[in-house]
Design an enzyme around this catalytic site. Structure first.
Site, PDB file in Angstrom:
ATOM      1  N   SER A  71       1.508   4.438  10.178  1.00 36.51           N
ATOM      2  CA  SER A  71      -0.083   4.395   9.976  1.00 36.51           C
ATOM      3  C   SER A  71      -0.164   5.034   8.424  1.00 36.51           C
ATOM      4  CB  SER A  71      -0.517   5.216  10.855  1.00 36.51           C
ATOM      5  OG  SER A  71      -2.050   5.000  10.545  1.00 36.51           O
ATOM      6  N   ASP A  98       4.266  -1.731  -3.517  1.00 34.00           N
ATOM      7  CA  ASP A  98       3.635  -3.127  -4.187  1.00 34.00           C
ATOM      8  C   ASP A  98       3.390  -3.062  -5.700  1.00 34.00           C
ATOM      9  OD1 ASP A  98       3.896  -4.359  -1.879  1.00 34.00           O
ATOM     10  OD2 ASP A  98       1.274  -4.459  -1.379  1.00 34.00           O
ATOM     11  N   LYS A 124       2.549   0.150  12.427  1.00 34.57           N
ATOM     12  CA  LYS A 124       1.164   0.664  12.738  1.00 34.57           C
ATOM     13  C   LYS A 124       0.214   0.317  11.654  1.00 34.57           C
ATOM     14  CE  LYS A 124      -2.327   3.612  14.727  1.00 34.57           C
ATOM     15  NZ  LYS A 124      -3.028   3.660  13.632  1.00 34.57           N
TER      16      LYS A 124
END
Length: 450
Positions: free
Chosen positions: A291, A302, A316
């Protein structure tokens, strides 16, 4: 346009509206019929069931049954559960410091929190709690087991653990403590700042900033970089994950949150100012990183701001909203999916590390069961898979970097292989980073080192 055509178009429009209204009315009628059926069952159980059952138990059961038809992260919180969640997010309660879940009727340890009775006793992720005070708890609701483990600081409790690879159950006698959930710890090793984030509660963002500042003050120009340890971090508050990501980013999107409607998108961006001044970062993840922890790892990965190493994370990628209800109860319901800056959803797939590094210092890692989001019943489906993962071939040959045994590592003084690997990686990255920063400033590398 002729009057006749105008009348015809208006007539078609009225007919379409009438048709839509008819469909809606029919749908509402079906819904009311189902609600009537629910009330019929409720009345029949009250009157005919062999034992008398109070209305609250029946209504709570109906609510829980409704939410059980959704994903595994949506549930109803009664007064006890609601208070427990507030204690966890606020950061203090009395107990053992174990994060647990229910699996096929058994209480399973997700992870022990750092510096708690459970962690110090040696309880591990994947352990199953079978008995509390000698009483079998298999099949009991999870909240009952949690209530029994929590209690006044200083009181003792005996629990029995079943562990993969152990022939006999393990017995633990523990003393409850006031668990002040310190979400962030830091240390320095070989000129590397190590920031361990164990959960995302209300204190995590400020504590991360404090840790970075303390490391910078202690090492100064000798600082090689940072290891951000997110292993076995089950997640927590979304806003704190955003705040933590912002510590290490100077600009750009951190995460986007997308709800049911096509245009229901919220984007969160970093504020100007990287508190680490561009120092190299290595992030550690494993199958217990979930999460909010995956959100941080995905954002920095990224943006090419960090190298992610370890093992594929839990997967998740959904957002839960806590909605307070009457009498201090609440509804925790999945309201959105989140996506990394590049548009990736970690749902099911998790965060794939840039460098896969097994935890060689865990002698039982091959026998320990691994359970991720994709293994949970009724988990949300990742709707943005592009199929390219099927094109990647897996090299089954053993990696020559990872052939040492746990005993060999222990003799060499390495008790945490993944962390040791991360620290050494930063040691290799630091000189190159210093040269790049010097060149950007118009200095010679020698001048930058002074």
């Amino acid at each position: 346009m002729s009057p006749q055509k105008k009348i015809l178009l208006v007539g078609i429009g009225v007919a379409a509206l009438a048709g839509t209204a008819t469909v809606r009315a029919a749908a509402q009628s079906d819904t009311y019929k189902q609600l009537d059926a629910l009330m019929d069952v409720f009345e029949q159980v009250r009157v005919t069931y062999v034992d008398k059952v109070d209305d609250k138990t029946l209504i709570d059961g109906a609510i829980n049954g409704m939410l059980a038809s959704l994903d595994p992260h949506s549930n109803y919180l009664d007064q006890r559960d609601f208070a427990s969640m507030r204690q966890t997010t606020d950061g203090e309660y009395g107990g053992l410091g174990l994060s647990v879940s229910i699996e096929d009727g058994a209480v399973k340890v997700i992870a022990p929190m750092d510096d708690t009775p459970g962690a110090r006793a040696g309880i591990k992720p994947g352990d199953y709690i079978t008995h509390i005070e000698g009483e079998l708890i298999y099949g009991q609701p999870l909240n009952e087991a949690v209530d029994r483990m929590r209690g006044l600081a200083g009181s003792k409790i005996a629990i029995t653990i079943a562990r993969q690879g152990e022939a006999k159950p393990l017995q633990f006698s523990l003393t409850r403590e006031v668990i002040q959930i310190r979400p962030v710890k830091w240390e320095v090793k070989n000129n590397v700042g190590i920031v361990r984030i164990s959960t995302f509660n209300k204190q995590t963002g400020p504590a991360t900033r404090d840790a970075v500042a303390a490391i910078d003050k202690k090492l100064g120009a000798a600082l090689s970089g940072y290891v951000i340890d997110l292993r076995s971090n089950p997640g927590g508050l979304l806003d704190q994950a955003i705040e933590v990501s912002d510590v290490f980013l100077d600009k750009g999107e951190i995460v986007s949150q997308r709800g049911r409607a096509k245009g229901d998108i919220i984007r969160y961006h970093a504020k100007a100012g990287d508190l680490t001044h561009g120092k190299p970062i290595v992030i550690l993840v494993d199958e217990g990183s979930a999460s909010a922890a995956e959100l941080v790892a995905g954002a920095l990965q990224d943006h090419r701001r960090a190298i992610v190493i370890g093992e594929r994370s839990f997967g998740k990628g959904s957002v839960q909203t806590l909605i307070p209800l009457v009498e201090n109860t609440g509804l925790r319901i999945t309201t959105a999916r989140y996506f990394t800056p590049s548009g990736r959803s970690v749902q099911e797939a998790g965060i794939e590390p840039d460098v896969s590094v097994p935890q060689l210092s865990d002698a039982l890692r091959g026998e320990r069961p691994r359970r991720r989001e994709a293994d949970l019943t009724r988990h949300l489906i990742n709707e943005v898979k592009d199929g390219t993962e099927k094109l990647v071939e897996t090299d089954e040959k053993p990696d020559p970097r990872f052939t040492q045994t746990a005993d060999e590592l222990k003799k060499a003084g390495v008790l945490d292989f993944q962390l040791d690997y991360a620290v050494k990686m930063l040691g290799r990255l630091a000189p190159a980073a210093t040269v790049q920063m010097a060149e950007a400033a118009g200095l010679s590398p020698a001048a930058a080192q002074r």
